[in-house]
Design a protein around this motif. Structure first.
Motif, PDB file in Angstrom:
ATOM      1  N   GLY A 131      13.393  -8.116  -7.525  1.00  9.12           N
ATOM      2  CA  GLY A 131      12.066  -7.534  -7.679  1.00  9.12           C
ATOM      3  C   GLY A 131      11.826  -6.322  -6.805  1.00  9.12           C
ATOM      4  N   SER A 132      12.682  -6.112  -5.795  1.00  3.30           N
ATOM      5  CA  SER A 132      12.522  -4.924  -4.958  1.00  3.30           C
ATOM      6  C   SER A 132      12.906  -3.680  -5.754  1.00  3.30           C
ATOM      7  CB  SER A 132      13.362  -5.046  -3.692  1.00  3.30           C
ATOM      8  OG  SER A 132      14.744  -5.106  -3.998  1.00  3.30           O
ATOM      9  N   PHE A 133      12.711  -2.517  -5.166  1.00  4.10           N
ATOM     10  CA  PHE A 133      12.854  -1.274  -5.927  1.00  4.10           C
ATOM     11  C   PHE A 133      13.295  -0.150  -4.997  1.00  4.10           C
ATOM     12  CE2 PHE A 133       8.638  -2.035  -4.370  1.00  4.10           C
ATOM     13  CZ  PHE A 133       8.287  -0.855  -3.741  1.00  4.10           C
ATOM     14  N   HIS A 134      13.838   0.881  -5.616  1.00  6.53           N
ATOM     15  CA  HIS A 134      14.266   2.062  -4.870  1.00  6.53           C
ATOM     16  C   HIS A 134      13.974   3.285  -5.714  1.00  6.53           C
ATOM     17  CE1 HIS A 134      16.569   4.734  -2.292  1.00  6.53           C
ATOM     18  NE2 HIS A 134      17.253   5.132  -3.345  1.00  6.53           N
ATOM     19  N   LEU A 135      13.245   4.255  -5.152  1.00  4.16           N
ATOM     20  CA  LEU A 135      12.903   5.443  -5.932  1.00  4.16           C
ATOM     21  C   LEU A 135      13.837   6.614  -5.596  1.00  4.16           C
ATOM     22  CD1 LEU A 135      11.141   7.727  -4.105  1.00  4.16           C
ATOM     23  CD2 LEU A 135       9.494   5.882  -4.168  1.00  4.16           C
ATOM     24  N   ASP A 164       0.854  -1.194   0.000  1.00  2.00           N
ATOM     25  CA  ASP A 164       0.000   0.000   0.000  1.00  2.00           C
ATOM     26  C   ASP A 164       0.888   1.242   0.000  1.00  2.00           C
ATOM     27  OD1 ASP A 164       0.944   0.158   2.604  1.00  2.00           O
ATOM     28  OD2 ASP A 164      -0.992  -0.162   3.568  1.00  2.00           O
ATOM     29  N   GLY A 165       0.345   2.365   0.473  1.00  2.00           N
ATOM     30  CA  GLY A 165       1.144   3.579   0.540  1.00  2.00           C
ATOM     31  C   GLY A 165       2.243   3.444   1.574  1.00  2.00           C
ATOM     32  N   VAL A 166       1.846   3.431   2.839  1.00  6.37           N
ATOM     33  CA  VAL A 166       2.808   3.221   3.929  1.00  6.37           C
ATOM     34  C   VAL A 166       2.028   2.939   5.200  1.00  6.37           C
ATOM     35  CG1 VAL A 166       2.957   5.706   4.436  1.00  6.37           C
ATOM     36  CG2 VAL A 166       4.796   4.187   5.196  1.00  6.37           C
ATOM     37  N   GLY A 167       2.580   2.044   6.020  1.00 12.34           N
ATOM     38  CA  GLY A 167       2.030   1.810   7.348  1.00 12.34           C
ATOM     39  C   GLY A 167       2.847   2.586   8.361  1.00 12.34           C
ATOM     40  N   GLU A 168       3.515   1.862   9.267  1.00 14.30           N
ATOM     41  CA  GLU A 168       4.429   2.553  10.174  1.00 14.30           C
ATOM     42  C   GLU A 168       5.699   2.931   9.398  1.00 14.30           C
ATOM     43  OE1 GLU A 168       1.762  -0.167  12.429  1.00 14.30           O
ATOM     44  OE2 GLU A 168       3.182  -0.467  10.793  1.00 14.30           O
ATOM     45  N   PHE A 169       6.464   1.929   9.006  1.00 20.44           N
ATOM     46  CA  PHE A 169       7.601   2.121   8.109  1.00 20.44           C
ATOM     47  C   PHE A 169       7.402   1.330   6.813  1.00 20.44           C
ATOM     48  CE2 PHE A 169       9.662   3.645  11.918  1.00 20.44           C
ATOM     49  CZ  PHE A 169      10.598   4.563  11.458  1.00 20.44           C
ATOM     50  N   ALA A 170       6.761   0.176   6.917  1.00 21.31           N
ATOM     51  CA  ALA A 170       6.654  -0.735   5.779  1.00 21.31           C
ATOM     52  C   ALA A 170       5.682  -0.213   4.726  1.00 21.31           C
ATOM     53  CB  ALA A 170       6.208  -2.111   6.257  1.00 21.31           C
ATOM     54  N   LEU A 201       8.674 -12.354   6.224  1.00 20.61           N
ATOM     55  CA  LEU A 201      10.083 -12.562   5.905  1.00 20.61           C
ATOM     56  C   LEU A 201      10.814 -11.287   5.536  1.00 20.61           C
ATOM     57  CD1 LEU A 201       9.690 -15.796   3.738  1.00 20.61           C
ATOM     58  CD2 LEU A 201      10.341 -15.653   6.154  1.00 20.61           C
ATOM     59  N   ARG A 202      10.100 -10.337   4.928  1.00 19.04           N
ATOM     60  CA  ARG A 202      10.803  -9.133   4.465  1.00 19.04           C
ATOM     61  C   ARG A 202       9.866  -7.951   4.397  1.00 19.04           C
ATOM     62  NH1 ARG A 202      14.453  -8.109  -1.046  1.00 19.04           N
ATOM     63  NH2 ARG A 202      15.082  -6.005  -0.456  1.00 19.04           N
ATOM     64  N   GLU A 203      10.415  -6.764   4.642  1.00 23.31           N
ATOM     65  CA  GLU A 203       9.680  -5.517   4.498  1.00 23.31           C
ATOM     66  C   GLU A 203      10.464  -4.575   3.598  1.00 23.31           C
ATOM     67  OE1 GLU A 203       9.146  -3.750   8.320  1.00 23.31           O
ATOM     68  OE2 GLU A 203       7.590  -5.167   8.951  1.00 23.31           O
ATOM     69  N   ILE A 204       9.756  -3.846   2.740  1.00 21.57           N
ATOM     70  CA  ILE A 204      10.324  -2.695   2.036  1.00 21.57           C
ATOM     71  C   ILE A 204       9.794  -1.457   2.739  1.00 21.57           C
ATOM     72  CG2 ILE A 204      10.338  -1.397  -0.138  1.00 21.57           C
ATOM     73  CD1 ILE A 204      10.232  -4.063  -1.604  1.00 21.57           C
ATOM     74  N   HIS A 205      10.677  -0.497   3.003  1.00 25.03           N
ATOM     75  CA  HIS A 205      10.320   0.636   3.857  1.00 25.03           C
ATOM     76  C   HIS A 205      10.152   1.938   3.082  1.00 25.03           C
ATOM     77  CE1 HIS A 205      11.798  -1.176   7.952  1.00 25.03           C
ATOM     78  NE2 HIS A 205      10.758  -1.805   7.432  1.00 25.03           N
ATOM     79  N   TYR A 206       9.368   2.831   3.667  1.00 24.24           N
ATOM     80  CA  TYR A 206       9.193   4.198   3.189  1.00 24.24           C
ATOM     81  C   TYR A 206      10.566   4.862   3.055  1.00 24.24           C
ATOM     82  CZ  TYR A 206       7.848   9.141   3.429  1.00 24.24           C
ATOM     83  OH  TYR A 206       7.690  10.472   3.183  1.00 24.24           O
ATOM     84  N   PRO A 207      10.804   5.666   2.005  1.00 22.76           N
ATOM     85  CA  PRO A 207       9.846   6.172   1.016  1.00 22.76           C
ATOM     86  C   PRO A 207       9.701   5.304  -0.238  1.00 22.76           C
ATOM     87  CG  PRO A 207      11.908   7.297   0.726  1.00 22.76           C
ATOM     88  CD  PRO A 207      12.110   6.350   1.886  1.00 22.76           C
ATOM     89  N   ASP A 208      10.322   4.128  -0.256  1.00 18.19           N
ATOM     90  CA  ASP A 208      10.181   3.241  -1.413  1.00 18.19           C
ATOM     91  C   ASP A 208       8.801   2.597  -1.354  1.00 18.19           C
ATOM     92  OD1 ASP A 208      12.790   3.819  -2.218  1.00 18.19           O
ATOM     93  OD2 ASP A 208      13.610   2.265  -0.916  1.00 18.19           O
ATOM     94  N   SER A 209       7.872   3.132  -2.109  1.00 15.91           N
ATOM     95  CA  SER A 209       6.475   2.718  -2.001  1.00 15.91           C
ATOM     96  C   SER A 209       5.781   2.744  -3.349  1.00 15.91           C
ATOM     97  CB  SER A 209       5.735   3.646  -1.023  1.00 15.91           C
ATOM     98  OG  SER A 209       4.345   3.443  -1.091  1.00 15.91           O
ATOM     99  N   LEU A 210       5.306   1.583  -3.785  1.00 16.89           N
ATOM    100  CA  LEU A 210       4.537   1.526  -5.029  1.00 16.89           C
ATOM    101  C   LEU A 210       3.216   2.269  -4.873  1.00 16.89           C
ATOM    102  CD1 LEU A 210       5.089  -2.179  -6.134  1.00 16.89           C
ATOM    103  CD2 LEU A 210       6.186  -0.128  -7.042  1.00 16.89           C
ATOM    104  N   GLY A 211       2.623   2.169  -3.695  1.00 17.97           N
ATOM    105  CA  GLY A 211       1.360   2.860  -3.458  1.00 17.97           C
ATOM    106  C   GLY A 211       1.502   4.364  -3.559  1.00 17.97           C
ATOM    107  N   LEU A 212       2.581   4.914  -2.984  1.00 19.71           N
ATOM    108  CA  LEU A 212       2.801   6.365  -3.036  1.00 19.71           C
ATOM    109  C   LEU A 212       3.170   6.815  -4.447  1.00 19.71           C
ATOM    110  CD1 LEU A 212       4.652   7.083   0.334  1.00 19.71           C
ATOM    111  CD2 LEU A 212       2.244   7.494  -0.243  1.00 19.71           C
ATOM    112  N   ILE A 213       3.918   5.978  -5.177  1.00 20.91           N
ATOM    113  CA  ILE A 213       4.220   6.301  -6.577  1.00 20.91           C
ATOM    114  C   ILE A 213       2.924   6.387  -7.377  1.00 20.91           C
ATOM    115  CG2 ILE A 213       5.251   5.394  -8.709  1.00 20.91           C
ATOM    116  CD1 ILE A 213       7.411   4.089  -6.852  1.00 20.91           C
TER     117      ILE A 213
END
Length: 518
Positions: free
Chosen positions: A224-228, A147-153, A168-180
């Motif tokens: 498959g992970s990403f960084h904006l 989604d956009g963002v929870g706490e950090f994830a 198993l894994r979290e991608i953290h803010y600001p790298d967010s497909l929802g926010l993009i």
């Protein structure tokens, strides 16, 4: 055992009450206060759930909130500091809300509801994960949330077995497909949290010619992970989510109400394709890491029906379950089930086969409302009602269909629905202009008899929650042009006799008249 889950203060406020392993009721606050995506504390929703159960708040054993406010506040303060001085305006706007509401939830429960017991908190994405896996009916499955963002994830994945969940894994803010997705939505002149679904519809009219430009500002890694690149975005800097550098790459942003042109269609198509590619890569990696052949999805990103169907078509997962209230409303349900099944270690028995768990009204209540407002009405036997309504739809009339318990989540699934003839090629323009009063490009969804679905659609599994966009078979596109999107897909609801007999009967009667079970 009574567990009350709540979500609020951002969007899609909701409440869900469990009695042991069964849902007594679940409903979004917007259904009562009439504010779309309502974010306020869900007083009405909580009250409805308690009334439905015939209990008071004192009978509730646990109240659980769908995220951890102090952890989220920590991330927010850090982000404001990193963005200073550009973030000062947003800081001054949001901090009063935190101090008066978001950081004092137990106090609100005590002062407003007289709740005296302990309040529990579950991480945002764990609530999403629980909302999908624990009600899926799958004994074990991989889990993916975004989604956009929870706490950090912003995106998490893991797996569930029996009544336990392991992330198993979290991608953290600001790298967010929802926010993009939301940033581009606002760039294209639509409102955040309201226009993302419009972009999915808009994308069908364009070509993804801006993919290379998106890849320049968002780096996709091998797993498959990403960084904006934050220089292109302004998530916490002023009133818009994209920066001037983004404008230099993609041109002048569209103003609200401005005419939509080819460039806007192409940007929407590029965004949709780009996010699809990332999610497909991540899903394939999740399959490899977990070894599970079933997948559970939740989080606002998975209200995107096109992405969901591509996962089903292009990965090795044999079956997927998407929480129908995939956004924050579903977090209330997920938090409640996480406490009951995971923390309290109770076995899973409930399977979410339908979402008819909201308010309902008796015939007498409906009669009183109609009479009080001087509205003419006729009382019909059910068989006559079905025949009359199906005939009117076949004659290209538009019908308001109101029956039984309200649906939970954003989709109208035959209990609070606007119905029309899918065989009419002009029906989309008719309903968009005269009834819904919305953009002409927005498509409508087909409800199809479950047993006839594969005759009309390229669909691998049931889709009872209208959350998969599959292809309409070539020989049926001219038969049901009213629900065939420009790209040849449709957002499908499969209707079974077991979950909604009256709606199934209506579609069957329409088929008897027209030959079309849609």
């Amino acid at each position: 055992m009574k567990v009350l889950g709540i979500s609020c203060f951002y969007h899609d406020s909701a409440a869900c009450l469990l009695s042991d392993d069964k849902i007594v009721a679940a409903v979004q606050e917007e259904r009562f206060d009439k504010i779309k995506y309502s974010k306020g504390f869900p007083y009405y929703s909580i009250n409805f759930c308690l009334q439905k159960a015939g209990i008071t708040i004192n009978d509730v054993d646990y109240v659980v909130f769908y995220e951890k406010p102090y952890l989220k506040f920590y991330r927010l303060v850090l982000d404001h500091l990193r963005s200073y001085p550009f973030s000062i305006k947003n800081f001054l706007r949001t901090i009063p809300e935190w101090l008066s509401e978001r950081l004092i939830i137990p106090l609100i429960l005590k002062n407003e509801l007289a709740y005296q017991k302990e309040t529990l908190f579950v991480k945002h994405h764990l609530s999403h994960a629980a909302s999908a896996f624990l009600v899926s009916g799958f004994p074990e499955a991989a889990i993916l949330t975004a989604d956009g963002v929870g706490e950090f994830a912003t995106l998490t994945y893991g797996y569930g077995e029996k009544n336990k969940i392991k992330m198993l894994r979290e991608i953290h803010y600001p790298d967010s497909l929802g926010l993009i997705y939301t940033a581009v939505t606002t760039f294209l002149g639509f409102k955040a949290l309201n226009g993302e679904g419009k972009i999915m519809g808009l994308a069908g009219y364009g070509k993804p010619i801006y993919l290379d430009k998106l890849r320049e500002i968002i780096n996709i890694r091998d797993d498959g992970s990403f960084h904006l690149d934050r220089k292109y975005f302004g998530f916490n800097k002023g009133n818009r989510m994209y920066s001037q550098k983004f404008v230099k790459v993609f041109g002048k942003p569209r103003k609200i109400g401005e005419k939509i042109n080819k460039k806007h269609y192409d940007i929407a198509a590029s965004l949709q394709k780009f996010v699809e590619e990332i999610i497909i890569n991540i899903a394939k990696n999740v399959y490899k890491q977990t070894g599970k052949d079933k997948l559970c999805l939740a989080g606002g990103l998975f209200l995107n029906c096109v992405i969901n169907h591509r996962i089903l078509e292009e990965t090795e997962f044999k079956e997927i379950f998407i929480q129908p209230a995939a956004g924050d409303a579903g977090g209330a349900l997920g938090a409640a089930f996480y406490v009951y099944n995971n923390l309290l270690n109770n076995k899973r028995n409930y399977v979410m086969e339908d979402v008819y768990i909201g308010p309902e009204f008796s015939s007498k209540q409906i009669e009183i409302a109609l009479s009080k407002n001087n509205i003419d009405y006729t009382i019909m036997l059910n068989e006559n009602l079905i025949k009359f309504t199906a005939q009117k739809i076949a004659e290209n009339k538009v019908i308001g269909w109101f029956q039984g318990k309200m649906e939970y989540g954003p989709r109208a699934l035959g209990n609070r629905s606007i119905l029309a003839n899918p065989c009419n090629p002009k029906v989309k323009e008719l309903v968009n202009s005269k009834v819904k009063k919305r953009e002409s490009f927005r498509p409508y969804a087909p409800s199809v008899l479950e047993e006839k679905a594969t005759e009309y659609f390229d669909l691998k599994q049931k889709s009872p929650f209208m959350i998969l966009a599959a292809g309409v078979k070539n020989n049926k596109r001219n038969v049901i042009p009213g629900v065939t999107h420009i790209d040849g897909t449709a957002r499908i609801q499969t209707v079974s006799r077991e979950t909604n007999l009256r709606y199934w009967d209506l579609i069957k009667k329409f088929e008897d008249i027209t030959g079309v079970p849609v």
